[in-house]
Enzyme design. Structure first.
Site, PDB file in Angstrom:
ATOM      1  N   HIS A 327       0.846  -1.179   0.000  1.00 12.12           N
ATOM      2  CA  HIS A 327       0.000   0.000   0.000  1.00 12.12           C
ATOM      3  C   HIS A 327       0.884   1.231   0.000  1.00 12.12           C
ATOM      4  CE1 HIS A 327      -3.087   2.903   1.239  1.00 12.12           C
ATOM      5  NE2 HIS A 327      -3.969   2.009   0.855  1.00 12.12           N
ATOM      6  N   ASP A 383      -8.040  -4.849   0.161  1.00 13.50           N
ATOM      7  CA  ASP A 383      -8.597  -5.391  -1.079  1.00 13.50           C
ATOM      8  C   ASP A 383      -8.409  -6.897  -1.195  1.00 13.50           C
ATOM      9  OD1 ASP A 383      -9.279  -2.781  -2.164  1.00 13.50           O
ATOM     10  OD2 ASP A 383      -7.125  -2.483  -2.386  1.00 13.50           O
TER      11      ASP A 383
END
Length: 476
Positions: A327, A383
């Site tokens: 991320h 996700d």
């Protein structure tokens, strides 16, 4: 002695003359010019560097703060996420999406009376105008839901000219009542638009909101998705809670791509619906909101637990891309990912365990033990498991991002409100570092050479078919 190499030298210092405020001294090693910059909350004003004739080059805004915000706090190194100071773990366990929406918008958790009143008003605004319904029905059934949503949000803005700054002046949003109305409209209609887009895609008649009952915001959304002409239909409470929690986890994430788009577009004075249409367009991208869709496609491509080791090696050799790991902000385990992982198994108990979960858990185990991924701080993000939950609940893969958009709506609205009241607000207009051609004279057509960047050679097979046809002329 001043260096002949053009560079800037930074010296962090405490200046007694500025009452012990932190400062940084910048020295231009080419000219010897010095500049003292004040440091506030670990930031300096980039515009101050213009006094030395330099600008900051920061593609992707890796270290640029474009605003002061009091909404969401993230510490990526420690894996911390807080909305208005409240840890995401507590909100996911104890709160609801409507309560978190109130918190993001107004800064504090609501009282029982405030929450009831707020939820009631939002649910009253879940109905959409018939013209929007007609547009949805006119779109192709195989259109990507996010493409349709982007269009619907822009279209919705045209229905309220009285609240459009381009029509009624740039100060229209100074009115608290007009601001509040847009909040209710967007929070209310977003799940309805999403449900109608879904029902259109699967070829079923639309279910209008079940206003007036005891259904929650998320339960009402699932009713619109799934009721088969039965007004008394109630979705499974565990699944409602799971989806509601996912909405909470997606509600805000400070200045991500789509939220930054809201602020960027709002800076021009455009109406909030158009700003949201642009934000939805940003969310549509596979590197942002479409990431969980990309994770699922990756797992399907891996195909089997036995193929995981080979896939890991392909990633390390840059022959494959690992989606759902790493991320921009987090250099630790995404705190939302732990919650979603636990949530996934609650959903599987009702809907059944998706075969891809075995591939996902095996992939996670391999990656978390592999030195390659550890050194690069690549951990699962939100996700990675959210797509598996959506798939287990029966949502089409291309519908995942629209669920993300519903959850992100209060965050977008909170940043919209904060931007409107920002005393430092200015139209967003980034600088560039121009490295193109110097001034040159116009070249006559007969003296030009091809740039090689445009091809006149390719003709599609369809065009060849057309140009090889001929028109039949009638004979007298």
């Amino acid at each position: 002695m001043v260096s002949s190499v053009s560079s800037l030298h930074y010296v962090r210092q405490n200046n007694m003359e500025t009452k012990n405020k932190k400062t940084i001294k910048v020295i231009d090693n080419q000219t010897g010019q010095e500049l003292t910059l004040e440091v506030n909350n670990n930031t300096i004003r980039a515009v101050d560097l213009a006094k030395l004739g330099v600008t900051v080059y920061d593609p992707g805004f890796l270290n640029t703060a474009s605003c002061i915000s009091r909404i969401t706090y993230i510490d990526g190194d420690k894996g911390i996420l807080r909305y208005r100071g409240y840890p995401i773990e507590e909100l996911a366990e104890k709160s609801s999406f409507m309560e978190v929406s109130f918190l993001l918008l107004y800064g504090e958790l609501p009282t029982s009376r405030e929450l009831e009143h707020f939820t009631h008003r939002v649910l009253r605004h879940t109905f959409v105008k018939q013209s929007l319904v007609d547009i949805i029905k006119a779109t192709p059934k195989d259109a990507h839901p996010m493409g349709t949503l982007v269009s619907m949000l822009a279209a919705e803005g045209t229905l309220y000219p009285d609240a459009n700054p381009a029509i009624n002046g740039g100060d229209i949003y100074n009115s608290p009542m007009i601001r509040e109305k847009q909040i209710l409209r967007l929070l209310g209609t977003m799940p309805t638009l999403a449900a109608f887009i879904y029902r259109h895609k699967v070829g079923r008649p639309f279910n209008y909101p079940a206003y007036g009952g005891s259904r929650s915001y998320t339960e009402n959304f699932m009713y619109m998705l799934d009721s088969m002409d039965d007004p008394s239909y109630r979705p499974n409470s565990t699944l409602v809670k799971a989806l509601d929690t996912l909405f909470v986890l997606h509600a805000d994430h400070e200045l991500n791509c789509s939220t930054a788009a809201v602020r960027h577009l709002t800076s021009s004075g455009v109406d909030v619906f158009t700003a949201f249409s642009g934000a939805a367009g940003a969310l549509y991208g596979p590197l942002h909101g479409g990431a969980n869709e990309a994770v699922l496609r990756m797992l399907e491509k891996i195909g089997s637990v036995n193929n995981v080791p080979a896939f890991i090696e392909a990633v390390k050799n840059r022959k494959a891309r690992l989606m759902g790991f790493g991320h921009r902000v987090y250099k630790n385990y995404d705190p939302r990912a732990r919650i979603v992982r636990k949530l996934a198994y609650q959903v599987f108990e009702i809907c059944g365990k998706d075969p891809l979960i075995e591939i996902a858990t095996t992939l996670e185990e391999h990656a978390l033990k592999d030195k390659y991924f550890i050194e690069r701080k690549l951990y699962p993000n939100v996700d990675f498991y959210s797509g598996l939950i959506y798939k287990a609940m029966g949502f089409p893969t291309d519908f995942f991002t629209i669920l993300f958009a519903i959850g992100r709506t209060p965050g977008w609205l909170a940043h919209w409100l904060e931007y409107l009241d920002d005393p430092d607000r200015k139209i967003a207009r980034p600088r560039q570092n121009y490295l193109g051609s110097e001034e040159r004279s116009y070249i006559p057509m007969t003296q030009r050479n091809s740039s090689g960047k445009y091809s006149t050679e390719y003709v599609s097979p369809a065009e060849k078919r057309r140009v090889n046809g001929f028109a039949v002329t009638s004979k007298m």
